[in-house]
Design a protein around this motif. Structure first.
Motif, PDB file in Angstrom:
ATOM      1  N   VAL A  59       0.833  -1.205   0.000  1.00 10.00           N
ATOM      2  CA  VAL A  59       0.000   0.000   0.000  1.00 10.00           C
ATOM      3  C   VAL A  59       0.869   1.257   0.000  1.00 10.00           C
ATOM      4  CG1 VAL A  59      -1.711   1.303   1.328  1.00 10.00           C
ATOM      5  CG2 VAL A  59      -1.949  -1.169   1.068  1.00 10.00           C
ATOM      6  N   GLU A  60       1.958   1.243   0.769  1.00  5.39           N
ATOM      7  CA  GLU A  60       2.891   2.376   0.786  1.00  5.39           C
ATOM      8  C   GLU A  60       3.401   2.669  -0.630  1.00  5.39           C
ATOM      9  OE1 GLU A  60       4.045   4.334   3.391  1.00  5.39           O
ATOM     10  OE2 GLU A  60       5.294   5.428   1.948  1.00  5.39           O
ATOM     11  N   GLU A  61       3.761   1.617  -1.339  1.00  8.32           N
ATOM     12  CA  GLU A  61       4.294   1.783  -2.701  1.00  8.32           C
ATOM     13  C   GLU A  61       3.191   2.284  -3.651  1.00  8.32           C
ATOM     14  OE1 GLU A  61       6.267  -1.767  -4.037  1.00  8.32           O
ATOM     15  OE2 GLU A  61       6.983  -0.792  -5.877  1.00  8.32           O
ATOM     16  N   MET A  62       1.977   1.758  -3.471  1.00  5.37           N
ATOM     17  CA  MET A  62       0.845   2.232  -4.293  1.00  5.37           C
ATOM     18  C   MET A  62       0.644   3.735  -4.119  1.00  5.37           C
ATOM     19  SD  MET A  62      -2.089  -0.598  -3.579  1.00  5.37           S
ATOM     20  CE  MET A  62      -2.043  -2.270  -4.221  1.00  5.37           C
ATOM     21  N   CYS A  63       0.708   4.185  -2.852  1.00  2.00           N
ATOM     22  CA  CYS A  63       0.498   5.611  -2.575  1.00  2.00           C
ATOM     23  C   CYS A  63       1.574   6.447  -3.247  1.00  2.00           C
ATOM     24  CB  CYS A  63       0.517   5.866  -1.061  1.00  2.00           C
ATOM     25  SG  CYS A  63      -0.931   5.232  -0.209  1.00  2.00           S
ATOM     26  N   ARG A  64       2.830   6.009  -3.118  1.00  2.00           N
ATOM     27  CA  ARG A  64       3.926   6.777  -3.686  1.00  2.00           C
ATOM     28  C   ARG A  64       3.868   6.812  -5.206  1.00  2.00           C
ATOM     29  NH1 ARG A  64       8.505   4.791  -3.561  1.00  2.00           N
ATOM     30  NH2 ARG A  64       8.232   2.895  -2.355  1.00  2.00           N
ATOM     31  N   LYS A  65       3.472   5.685  -5.818  1.00  2.00           N
ATOM     32  CA  LYS A  65       3.548   5.590  -7.278  1.00  2.00           C
ATOM     33  C   LYS A  65       2.305   6.082  -7.998  1.00  2.00           C
ATOM     34  CE  LYS A  65       6.997   1.993  -7.845  1.00  2.00           C
ATOM     35  NZ  LYS A  65       7.264   0.625  -8.347  1.00  2.00           N
ATOM     36  N   LEU A  66       1.130   5.978  -7.363  1.00  2.00           N
ATOM     37  CA  LEU A  66      -0.091   6.299  -8.116  1.00  2.00           C
ATOM     38  C   LEU A  66      -1.120   7.123  -7.334  1.00  2.00           C
ATOM     39  CD1 LEU A  66      -1.669   5.718 -10.840  1.00  2.00           C
ATOM     40  CD2 LEU A  66      -2.861   3.961  -9.553  1.00  2.00           C
ATOM     41  N   LEU A  67      -1.377   6.747  -6.081  1.00  2.00           N
ATOM     42  CA  LEU A  67      -2.579   7.271  -5.433  1.00  2.00           C
ATOM     43  C   LEU A  67      -2.458   8.723  -4.987  1.00  2.00           C
ATOM     44  CD1 LEU A  67      -3.488   4.115  -3.335  1.00  2.00           C
ATOM     45  CD2 LEU A  67      -4.251   4.715  -5.623  1.00  2.00           C
ATOM     46  N   ALA A  68      -1.254   9.155  -4.608  1.00  8.23           N
ATOM     47  CA  ALA A  68      -1.080  10.534  -4.146  1.00  8.23           C
ATOM     48  C   ALA A  68      -0.057  11.248  -5.014  1.00  8.23           C
ATOM     49  CB  ALA A  68      -0.622  10.542  -2.691  1.00  8.23           C
ATOM     50  N   ASN A  69      -0.247  12.528  -5.188  1.00  8.92           N
ATOM     51  CA  ASN A  69       0.727  13.371  -5.875  1.00  8.92           C
ATOM     52  C   ASN A  69       1.619  13.997  -4.799  1.00  8.92           C
ATOM     53  OD1 ASN A  69       2.132  15.434  -7.030  1.00  8.92           O
ATOM     54  ND2 ASN A  69       0.407  16.271  -8.177  1.00  8.92           N
TER      55      ASN A  69
ATOM     56  N   PHE B  31       0.802  -3.942  -9.760  1.00 11.97           N
ATOM     57  CA  PHE B  31       0.246  -4.289  -8.445  1.00 11.97           C
ATOM     58  C   PHE B  31      -0.873  -5.324  -8.613  1.00 11.97           C
ATOM     59  CE2 PHE B  31       1.903   0.017  -7.497  1.00 11.97           C
ATOM     60  CZ  PHE B  31       2.731  -0.307  -6.436  1.00 11.97           C
ATOM     61  N   ASP B  32      -0.479  -6.568  -8.884  1.00  6.87           N
ATOM     62  CA  ASP B  32      -1.481  -7.606  -9.102  1.00  6.87           C
ATOM     63  C   ASP B  32      -2.158  -8.020  -7.802  1.00  6.87           C
ATOM     64  OD1 ASP B  32      -1.067  -7.771 -11.865  1.00  6.87           O
ATOM     65  OD2 ASP B  32       0.740  -8.972 -11.537  1.00  6.87           O
ATOM     66  N   GLN B  33      -1.589  -7.587  -6.641  1.00 11.73           N
ATOM     67  CA  GLN B  33      -2.198  -7.934  -5.354  1.00 11.73           C
ATOM     68  C   GLN B  33      -3.523  -7.189  -5.124  1.00 11.73           C
ATOM     69  OE1 GLN B  33       0.772  -6.372  -5.825  1.00 11.73           O
ATOM     70  NE2 GLN B  33       2.273  -6.990  -4.271  1.00 11.73           N
ATOM     71  N   ALA B  34      -3.720  -6.068  -5.831  1.00  3.89           N
ATOM     72  CA  ALA B  34      -4.956  -5.304  -5.649  1.00  3.89           C
ATOM     73  C   ALA B  34      -6.097  -6.029  -6.351  1.00  3.89           C
ATOM     74  CB  ALA B  34      -4.797  -3.895  -6.218  1.00  3.89           C
ATOM     75  N   THR B  35      -7.169  -6.310  -5.604  1.00  2.00           N
ATOM     76  CA  THR B  35      -8.280  -7.038  -6.226  1.00  2.00           C
ATOM     77  C   THR B  35      -9.541  -6.179  -6.342  1.00  2.00           C
ATOM     78  OG1 THR B  35      -8.986  -7.923  -4.088  1.00  2.00           O
ATOM     79  CG2 THR B  35      -7.440  -9.257  -5.367  1.00  2.00           C
ATOM     80  N   GLU B  36      -9.635  -5.113  -5.551  1.00  2.00           N
ATOM     81  CA  GLU B  36     -10.825  -4.254  -5.648  1.00  2.00           C
ATOM     82  C   GLU B  36     -10.478  -2.880  -5.102  1.00  2.00           C
ATOM     83  OE1 GLU B  36     -14.369  -5.763  -3.679  1.00  2.00           O
ATOM     84  OE2 GLU B  36     -15.435  -3.884  -4.071  1.00  2.00           O
ATOM     85  N   VAL B  37     -10.997  -1.851  -5.734  1.00  2.00           N
ATOM     86  CA  VAL B  37     -10.816  -0.484  -5.238  1.00  2.00           C
ATOM     87  C   VAL B  37     -12.187   0.195  -5.237  1.00  2.00           C
ATOM     88  CG1 VAL B  37      -9.736   1.769  -5.611  1.00  2.00           C
ATOM     89  CG2 VAL B  37      -8.472  -0.310  -6.174  1.00  2.00           C
ATOM     90  N   ARG B  38     -12.519   0.815  -4.100  1.00  2.00           N
ATOM     91  CA  ARG B  38     -13.729   1.641  -4.013  1.00  2.00           C
ATOM     92  C   ARG B  38     -13.281   3.051  -3.670  1.00  2.00           C
ATOM     93  NH1 ARG B  38     -18.398  -0.303  -5.924  1.00  2.00           N
ATOM     94  NH2 ARG B  38     -19.655   0.717  -4.342  1.00  2.00           N
ATOM     95  N   ALA B  39     -13.752   4.016  -4.454  1.00  2.00           N
ATOM     96  CA  ALA B  39     -13.331   5.405  -4.248  1.00  2.00           C
ATOM     97  C   ALA B  39     -14.420   6.168  -3.504  1.00  2.00           C
ATOM     98  CB  ALA B  39     -13.054   6.063  -5.594  1.00  2.00           C
ATOM     99  N   GLY B  40     -13.991   7.006  -2.581  1.00  2.00           N
ATOM    100  CA  GLY B  40     -14.935   7.827  -1.832  1.00  2.00           C
ATOM    101  C   GLY B  40     -14.353   9.199  -1.570  1.00  2.00           C
ATOM    102  N   LYS B  41     -15.062   9.960  -0.763  1.00  2.00           N
ATOM    103  CA  LYS B  41     -14.608  11.304  -0.426  1.00  2.00           C
ATOM    104  C   LYS B  41     -14.257  11.373   1.055  1.00  2.00           C
ATOM    105  CE  LYS B  41     -18.402  12.821  -2.317  1.00  2.00           C
ATOM    106  NZ  LYS B  41     -19.563  13.640  -2.652  1.00  2.00           N
ATOM    107  N   TYR B  42     -13.283  12.196   1.349  1.00  2.00           N
ATOM    108  CA  TYR B  42     -12.867  12.419   2.729  1.00  2.00           C
ATOM    109  C   TYR B  42     -12.856  13.923   2.970  1.00  2.00           C
ATOM    110  CZ  TYR B  42      -9.683  12.812   6.712  1.00  2.00           C
ATOM    111  OH  TYR B  42      -9.121  13.135   7.915  1.00  2.00           O
ATOM    112  N   LEU B  43     -13.607  14.377   3.966  1.00  2.00           N
ATOM    113  CA  LEU B  43     -13.703  15.813   4.237  1.00  2.00           C
ATOM    114  C   LEU B  43     -13.304  16.095   5.681  1.00  2.00           C
ATOM    115  CD1 LEU B  43     -17.211  16.338   2.597  1.00  2.00           C
ATOM    116  CD2 LEU B  43     -15.021  16.996   1.605  1.00  2.00           C
ATOM    117  N   GLU B  44     -12.535  17.151   5.879  1.00  2.00           N
ATOM    118  CA  GLU B  44     -12.235  17.639   7.223  1.00  2.00           C
ATOM    119  C   GLU B  44     -12.934  18.988   7.384  1.00  2.00           C
ATOM    120  OE1 GLU B  44      -7.925  15.528   8.141  1.00  2.00           O
ATOM    121  OE2 GLU B  44      -7.994  17.660   7.666  1.00  2.00           O
ATOM    122  N   ILE B  45     -13.818  19.071   8.356  1.00  2.00           N
ATOM    123  CA  ILE B  45     -14.629  20.269   8.538  1.00  2.00           C
ATOM    124  C   ILE B  45     -14.438  20.805   9.946  1.00  2.00           C
ATOM    125  CG2 ILE B  45     -16.973  21.228   8.421  1.00  2.00           C
ATOM    126  CD1 ILE B  45     -17.746  18.882   6.675  1.00  2.00           C
ATOM    127  N   LYS B  46     -14.057  22.071  10.046  1.00  2.00           N
ATOM    128  CA  LYS B  46     -13.979  22.711  11.360  1.00  2.00           C
ATOM    129  C   LYS B  46     -15.343  23.269  11.703  1.00  2.00           C
ATOM    130  CE  LYS B  46      -9.087  23.744  11.540  1.00  2.00           C
ATOM    131  NZ  LYS B  46      -8.091  24.752  11.142  1.00  2.00           N
TER     132      LYS B  46
END
Lengths: 84, 84
Positions: A59-69, B31-46
């Motif tokens: 997961v660390e490598e995924m973040c560095r390579k693709l998921l985060a800029n 990354f063949d270990q990844a089998t599923e990805v679900r995308a969502g939103k993350y918000l930080e609100i003061k």
């Protein structure tokens, strides 16, 4: 099998127009208590691995390579085993 | 002052093209270990409130009225006091 919960957020100094738009929406609905909104991404990733350390390294490598800029974003993640 | 961390996710039965695209990107990077990805939103609100219960009620209402689309999305949140 592990479930990684990945949080990608903009660095504090980076301008966040999406967050500002959401804050404007909240205020126009009467939520004057909201003073700041920062918008980020939340990803749930199923990772096929036998050990937690292996899943975390992947997961660390995924973040560095693709998921985060890395120029404008930071990330953190939690990895939990899925009991089938 | 409280900081609300809000997670908005698509309901399990809803198609997630963003997650599928990210999964395709991960696989094409090896990354063949990844089998599923679900995308969502993350918000930080003061949220400006004097008590936790008041802040939580405000955030609940924000989610219902603006932050999540109840037809296709679910949400959860944590509210923590900010010590100034």
């Amino acid at each position: 099998m592990f479930l990684a919960k990945v949080y990608v957020t903009l660095k504090p100094t980076v301008n966040d127009p999406q967050g500002k738009t959401i804050l404007g929406g909240l205020k126009s609905l009467g939520f004057d208590q909201a003073t700041e909104v920062r918008a980020g991404k939340y990803l749930e990733i199923k990772v096929d691995a036998t050990e937690r350390a292996e899943a975390e390294a992947t997961v660390e490598e995924m973040c560095r390579k693709l998921l985060a800029n890395p120029v404008i974003e930071g990330y953190r993640y939690e990895v939990d085993e899925i009991l089938l």
